[in-house]
Design a protein around this motif. Sequence first.
Motif, PDB file in Angstrom:
ATOM      1  N   TYR A   1       4.680 -14.775  30.613  1.00 10.69           N
ATOM      2  CA  TYR A   1       4.102 -14.431  29.317  1.00 10.69           C
ATOM      3  C   TYR A   1       4.963 -13.319  28.735  1.00 10.69           C
ATOM      4  O   TYR A   1       5.004 -12.215  29.293  1.00 10.69           O
ATOM      5  CB  TYR A   1       2.666 -13.938  29.468  1.00 10.69           C
ATOM      6  CG  TYR A   1       1.716 -14.930  30.083  1.00 10.69           C
ATOM      7  CD1 TYR A   1       0.983 -15.815  29.293  1.00 10.69           C
ATOM      8  CD2 TYR A   1       1.536 -14.971  31.465  1.00 10.69           C
ATOM      9  CE1 TYR A   1       0.099 -16.718  29.866  1.00 10.69           C
ATOM     10  CE2 TYR A   1       0.652 -15.878  32.049  1.00 10.69           C
ATOM     11  CZ  TYR A   1      -0.059 -16.743  31.240  1.00 10.69           C
ATOM     12  OH  TYR A   1      -0.929 -17.641  31.819  1.00 10.69           O
TER      13      TYR A   1
ATOM     14  N   ILE B   1       5.769 -10.700  25.683  1.00 10.44           N
ATOM     15  CA  ILE B   1       5.161 -10.032  24.540  1.00 10.44           C
ATOM     16  C   ILE B   1       6.210  -9.128  23.915  1.00 10.44           C
ATOM     17  O   ILE B   1       6.689  -8.181  24.539  1.00 10.44           O
ATOM     18  CB  ILE B   1       3.945  -9.192  24.986  1.00 10.44           C
ATOM     19  CG1 ILE B   1       2.885 -10.080  25.652  1.00 10.44           C
ATOM     20  CG2 ILE B   1       3.349  -8.440  23.795  1.00 10.44           C
ATOM     21  CD1 ILE B   1       1.759  -9.297  26.315  1.00 10.44           C
TER      22      ILE B   1
ATOM     23  N   ALA C   1      10.965 -13.326  19.383  1.00  6.91           N
ATOM     24  CA  ALA C   1      10.909 -14.344  20.429  1.00  6.91           C
ATOM     25  C   ALA C   1      12.234 -14.408  21.185  1.00  6.91           C
ATOM     26  O   ALA C   1      13.298 -14.209  20.589  1.00  6.91           O
ATOM     27  CB  ALA C   1      10.592 -15.709  19.819  1.00  6.91           C
TER      28      ALA C   1
ATOM     29  N   LYS D   1       5.463 -18.625  27.738  1.00  4.36           N
ATOM     30  CA  LYS D   1       4.593 -18.494  26.579  1.00  4.36           C
ATOM     31  C   LYS D   1       4.909 -17.168  25.910  1.00  4.36           C
ATOM     32  O   LYS D   1       4.891 -16.121  26.562  1.00  4.36           O
ATOM     33  CB  LYS D   1       3.114 -18.549  26.956  1.00  4.36           C
ATOM     34  CG  LYS D   1       2.183 -18.484  25.737  1.00  4.36           C
ATOM     35  CD  LYS D   1       0.732 -18.690  26.124  1.00  4.36           C
ATOM     36  CE  LYS D   1      -0.195 -18.587  24.924  1.00  4.36           C
ATOM     37  NZ  LYS D   1       0.131 -19.560  23.861  1.00  4.36           N
ATOM     38  N   HIS D   2       5.197 -17.201  24.610  1.00  7.14           N
ATOM     39  CA  HIS D   2       5.578 -15.986  23.884  1.00  7.14           C
ATOM     40  C   HIS D   2       4.503 -15.574  22.899  1.00  7.14           C
ATOM     41  O   HIS D   2       3.908 -16.410  22.213  1.00  7.14           O
ATOM     42  CB  HIS D   2       6.895 -16.219  23.129  1.00  7.14           C
ATOM     43  CG  HIS D   2       7.232 -15.104  22.195  1.00  7.14           C
ATOM     44  ND1 HIS D   2       7.620 -13.859  22.629  1.00  7.14           N
ATOM     45  CD2 HIS D   2       7.197 -15.044  20.827  1.00  7.14           C
ATOM     46  CE1 HIS D   2       7.824 -13.087  21.577  1.00  7.14           C
ATOM     47  NE2 HIS D   2       7.570 -13.765  20.479  1.00  7.14           N
ATOM     48  N   TYR D   3       4.270 -14.254  22.826  1.00  6.15           N
ATOM     49  CA  TYR D   3       3.382 -13.666  21.828  1.00  6.15           C
ATOM     50  C   TYR D   3       4.210 -12.726  20.954  1.00  6.15           C
ATOM     51  O   TYR D   3       4.816 -11.771  21.479  1.00  6.15           O
ATOM     52  CB  TYR D   3       2.264 -12.867  22.486  1.00  6.15           C
ATOM     53  CG  TYR D   3       1.333 -13.674  23.351  1.00  6.15           C
ATOM     54  CD1 TYR D   3       0.180 -14.260  22.838  1.00  6.15           C
ATOM     55  CD2 TYR D   3       1.585 -13.837  24.713  1.00  6.15           C
ATOM     56  CE1 TYR D   3      -0.694 -14.991  23.637  1.00  6.15           C
ATOM     57  CE2 TYR D   3       0.718 -14.558  25.526  1.00  6.15           C
ATOM     58  CZ  TYR D   3      -0.411 -15.123  24.982  1.00  6.15           C
ATOM     59  OH  TYR D   3      -1.271 -15.835  25.792  1.00  6.15           O
ATOM     60  N   THR D   4       4.257 -12.982  19.665  1.00  5.66           N
ATOM     61  CA  THR D   4       4.974 -12.110  18.749  1.00  5.66           C
ATOM     62  C   THR D   4       4.041 -11.020  18.252  1.00  5.66           C
ATOM     63  O   THR D   4       3.080 -11.283  17.524  1.00  5.66           O
ATOM     64  CB  THR D   4       5.525 -12.902  17.542  1.00  5.66           C
ATOM     65  OG1 THR D   4       6.436 -13.907  18.008  1.00  5.66           O
ATOM     66  CG2 THR D   4       6.260 -11.981  16.574  1.00  5.66           C
ATOM     67  N   LEU D   5       4.316  -9.787  18.654  1.00  2.00           N
ATOM     68  CA  LEU D   5       3.517  -8.657  18.187  1.00  2.00           C
ATOM     69  C   LEU D   5       4.224  -7.349  18.525  1.00  2.00           C
ATOM     70  O   LEU D   5       5.151  -7.305  19.327  1.00  2.00           O
ATOM     71  CB  LEU D   5       2.102  -8.679  18.790  1.00  2.00           C
ATOM     72  CG  LEU D   5       1.948  -8.665  20.307  1.00  2.00           C
ATOM     73  CD1 LEU D   5       1.953  -7.233  20.854  1.00  2.00           C
ATOM     74  CD2 LEU D   5       0.658  -9.340  20.720  1.00  2.00           C
TER      75      LEU D   5
ATOM     76  N   ASN E   1      -0.356  -3.549  17.472  1.00  2.30           N
ATOM     77  CA  ASN E   1      -1.266  -4.688  17.573  1.00  2.30           C
ATOM     78  C   ASN E   1      -2.017  -4.697  18.897  1.00  2.30           C
ATOM     79  O   ASN E   1      -1.590  -4.089  19.882  1.00  2.30           O
ATOM     80  CB  ASN E   1      -0.483  -6.001  17.434  1.00  2.30           C
ATOM     81  CG  ASN E   1       0.362  -6.049  16.172  1.00  2.30           C
ATOM     82  OD1 ASN E   1       1.570  -6.201  16.240  1.00  2.30           O
ATOM     83  ND2 ASN E   1      -0.264  -5.904  15.023  1.00  2.30           N
TER      84      ASN E   1
ATOM     85  N   PRO F   1      -2.736  -9.533  23.818  1.00  6.62           N
ATOM     86  CA  PRO F   1      -3.504 -10.774  24.015  1.00  6.62           C
ATOM     87  C   PRO F   1      -4.275 -10.780  25.324  1.00  6.62           C
ATOM     88  O   PRO F   1      -3.879 -10.127  26.302  1.00  6.62           O
ATOM     89  CB  PRO F   1      -2.411 -11.851  24.025  1.00  6.62           C
ATOM     90  CG  PRO F   1      -1.190 -11.139  24.499  1.00  6.62           C
ATOM     91  CD  PRO F   1      -1.279  -9.757  23.927  1.00  6.62           C
TER      92      PRO F   1
ATOM     93  N   ILE G   1      -5.102 -12.434  28.697  1.00  6.91           N
ATOM     94  CA  ILE G   1      -4.413 -13.326  29.631  1.00  6.91           C
ATOM     95  C   ILE G   1      -5.261 -13.396  30.892  1.00  6.91           C
ATOM     96  O   ILE G   1      -5.638 -12.362  31.453  1.00  6.91           O
ATOM     97  CB  ILE G   1      -2.988 -12.833  29.937  1.00  6.91           C
ATOM     98  CG1 ILE G   1      -2.155 -12.781  28.644  1.00  6.91           C
ATOM     99  CG2 ILE G   1      -2.314 -13.735  30.973  1.00  6.91           C
ATOM    100  CD1 ILE G   1      -0.774 -12.171  28.819  1.00  6.91           C
TER     101      ILE G   1
END
Length: 227
Positions: A28, A30, A34, A43-47, A52, A55, A57
Amino acid sequence: MKNIVIIGGSKGIGNAILLQQLENNYIYNISRNAPEISHSNLKHYTLDVMKNSLPEIENIDTLIYCPGSINLKPIGSLSIDDFRNDFEINVIGAVKAIQQYLPVLKKGTNPSILLFSTVAAKLGMPFHASIATAKAGIEGLVKSLGAELASTIRINAIAPTITETSLSAGILRNDRMKENMKERHPMKGYLAPNEVANMADFLISEKAKSISGQIFEMDYGIVTFKI
């Protein structure tokens, strides 16, 4: 296969760790940008970690916090905001991530946390007042949490010397500066990201199950030797 959360895995050392771990683990990532790769195990989270919410998990075995800064100025040119911003990026972001994911990590397999310091936290270096202060906070955090979480989660940090990444591009911007940097180190070199990734791979593995609360200097001799 482990579930690894990497904060800041799109560039530099974080990206080297991500690429090394991707084939055999679920990652994962973050970060604000990206990674330049797609994979079924990613799995990528753009923040922005500082702005912010992180996420949710469900399964985590390892947390790696990579964001850092290189803010080199004389003390008279450093503002209070410089100190505050470096501390926020390096320490508060790490604390935020640890607090967010600690309950899930405690349920993980051989759970571990990996943070990053710098050789400048031990070696007095001009113009490093802000970043050395922040990274000294990271080292204190590792020692304290190592004791607090000793029965459940391992936590360690790597303290690299200068590493050839986009963050250090201004310091290593031409061949002459690169050669001068090598000469400053007794072992006549400086770090590539994959070298740090190799140490990270060891510290989050079962091979390091007896190790916690430690700071590992990767220094090419600059802290360790006087030659």
